[in-house]
Design a protein around this motif. Sequence first.
Motif, mmCIF file in Angstrom:
data_model
loop_
_atom_site.group_PDB
_atom_site.id
_atom_site.type_symbol
_atom_site.label_atom_id
_atom_site.label_comp_id
_atom_site.label_asym_id
_atom_site.label_seq_id
_atom_site.Cartn_x
_atom_site.Cartn_y
_atom_site.Cartn_z
ATOM 1 N N GLU A 99 0.813 -1.218 0.000
ATOM 2 C CA GLU A 99 0.000 0.000 0.000
ATOM 3 C C GLU A 99 0.842 1.261 0.000
ATOM 4 N N GLY A 100 1.991 1.215 0.627
ATOM 5 C CA GLY A 100 2.838 2.401 0.704
ATOM 6 C C GLY A 100 3.217 2.950 -0.652
ATOM 7 N N LYS A 101 3.452 2.064 -1.619
ATOM 8 C CA LYS A 101 3.850 2.533 -2.941
ATOM 9 C C LYS A 101 2.743 3.335 -3.624
ATOM 10 N N ARG A 102 1.499 3.154 -3.184
ATOM 11 C CA ARG A 102 0.387 3.917 -3.760
ATOM 12 C C ARG A 102 0.513 5.406 -3.459
ATOM 13 N N LEU A 103 1.184 5.730 -2.348
ATOM 14 C CA LEU A 103 1.327 7.139 -1.978
ATOM 15 C C LEU A 103 2.050 7.936 -3.056
ATOM 16 N N PHE A 104 3.007 7.297 -3.711
ATOM 17 C CA PHE A 104 3.796 8.006 -4.715
ATOM 18 C C PHE A 104 2.962 8.329 -5.951
ATOM 19 N N ASP A 105 1.887 7.568 -6.167
ATOM 20 C CA ASP A 105 0.991 7.836 -7.292
ATOM 21 C C ASP A 105 -0.157 8.764 -6.905
ATOM 22 N N LYS A 106 -0.607 8.675 -5.660
ATOM 23 C CA LYS A 106 -1.806 9.403 -5.229
ATOM 24 C C LYS A 106 -1.533 10.840 -4.816
ATOM 25 N N LEU A 107 -0.422 11.066 -4.113
ATOM 26 C CA LEU A 107 -0.178 12.384 -3.544
ATOM 27 C C LEU A 107 0.158 13.416 -4.618
ATOM 28 N N ARG A 108 -0.470 14.571 -4.512
ATOM 29 C CA ARG A 108 -0.274 15.656 -5.466
ATOM 30 C C ARG A 108 0.106 16.948 -4.740
ATOM 31 N N HIS A 109 0.547 17.915 -5.492
ATOM 32 C CA HIS A 109 0.910 19.221 -4.935
ATOM 33 C C HIS A 109 -0.252 19.791 -4.113
ATOM 34 N N GLY A 110 0.045 20.190 -2.899
ATOM 35 C CA GLY A 110 -0.966 20.746 -2.013
ATOM 36 C C GLY A 110 -1.574 19.742 -1.056
ATOM 37 N N ASP A 111 -1.354 18.436 -1.309
ATOM 38 C CA ASP A 111 -1.880 17.417 -0.400
ATOM 39 C C ASP A 111 -1.076 17.394 0.894
ATOM 40 N N VAL A 112 -1.681 16.809 1.933
ATOM 41 C CA VAL A 112 -1.013 16.645 3.228
ATOM 42 C C VAL A 112 -0.924 15.156 3.539
ATOM 43 N N LEU A 113 0.276 14.689 3.827
ATOM 44 C CA LEU A 113 0.495 13.307 4.257
ATOM 45 C C LEU A 113 0.683 13.301 5.763
ATOM 46 N N VAL A 114 -0.182 12.568 6.468
ATOM 47 C CA VAL A 114 -0.123 12.494 7.925
ATOM 48 C C VAL A 114 0.365 11.109 8.336
ATOM 49 N N VAL A 115 1.319 11.071 9.261
ATOM 50 C CA VAL A 115 1.780 9.812 9.849
ATOM 51 C C VAL A 115 1.862 10.000 11.364
ATOM 52 N N ARG A 116 1.685 8.914 12.092
ATOM 53 C CA ARG A 116 1.774 9.027 13.547
ATOM 54 C C ARG A 116 3.135 9.584 13.952
ATOM 55 N N TRP A 117 4.182 9.035 13.383
ATOM 56 C CA TRP A 117 5.535 9.570 13.535
ATOM 57 C C TRP A 117 6.327 9.117 12.332
ATOM 58 N N VAL A 118 7.518 9.620 12.111
ATOM 59 C CA VAL A 118 8.262 9.294 10.894
ATOM 60 C C VAL A 118 8.610 7.816 10.806
ATOM 61 N N ASP A 119 8.611 7.094 11.927
ATOM 62 C CA ASP A 119 8.933 5.666 11.868
ATOM 63 C C ASP A 119 7.868 4.861 11.135
ATOM 64 N N ARG A 120 6.663 5.440 10.940
ATOM 65 C CA ARG A 120 5.651 4.736 10.143
ATOM 66 C C ARG A 120 6.069 4.718 8.675
ATOM 67 N N LEU A 121 6.781 5.740 8.226
ATOM 68 C CA LEU A 121 7.308 5.741 6.867
ATOM 69 C C LEU A 121 8.431 4.728 6.738
ATOM 70 N N GLY A 122 9.202 4.541 7.802
ATOM 71 C CA GLY A 122 10.282 3.569 7.777
ATOM 72 C C GLY A 122 11.202 3.731 8.965
#
Length: 212
Positions: free
Chosen positions: A52-75
């Motif tokens: 599912e994470g790879k979908r973020l690179f296709d879905k997110l566009r200029h002006g969108d906000v990506l929220v994560v609990r903390w950066v460790d959720r990204l990796g």
Amino acid sequence: MSRTILYARVSTSDQNSAHQLIQAEAAGFKIDEVITDDGVSGVKVPLRERPEGKRLFDKLRHGDVLVVRWVDRLGRNYQDVTDTIRHFMRQGVVVRTVINNMTFDGATADPIQMAVRDALVGFMAATAQAQAEATKSAQRAGIADTRDKEPEKYRGRRPSYTHAQLTTLRDMDALGAGASAIAKATGLTRPTVQRLRDNPDAAEQVLARWQR
């Protein structure tokens, strides 16, 4: 129209990622969509390679906000996390964390602000990797020691906390949060928070024995 997307991740299939949405909404975030990876390691699997994470690179566009609990959720790999956050900022995506309400925005052109922002990204990514390495080391040492010395007491008493709660505690503690704030974010009692903060490695060992 810009969107706010929450990315949630848990490392094992027996953990539940739903609490990450609850925490985000409790912190005041209005989430339009949730993308979740369950049972995916943040150490071994880069965000681009997750189901599912790879979908973020296709879905997110200029002006969108990506929220994560903390950066460790990204990796939990320094290079992967820093590359990911910088990629999204170059795309005009704002990255925000629930814990401590950090904001990483690529819009600033001020060199001093850029330097401070990039240093903070690096620090948080390094902290995420260091915590992951410390956790694995403590788990291996604790399991081996307990099995050798007290095999009949290997598992001991069932822990009153989960891996997700302990991870949140360690993340917030690393950023200087107080016991009351950590208790509110994790749902643990304040005495439990204080006890776990005193010896987080031992707490990890207990979780490893119970595989929680």
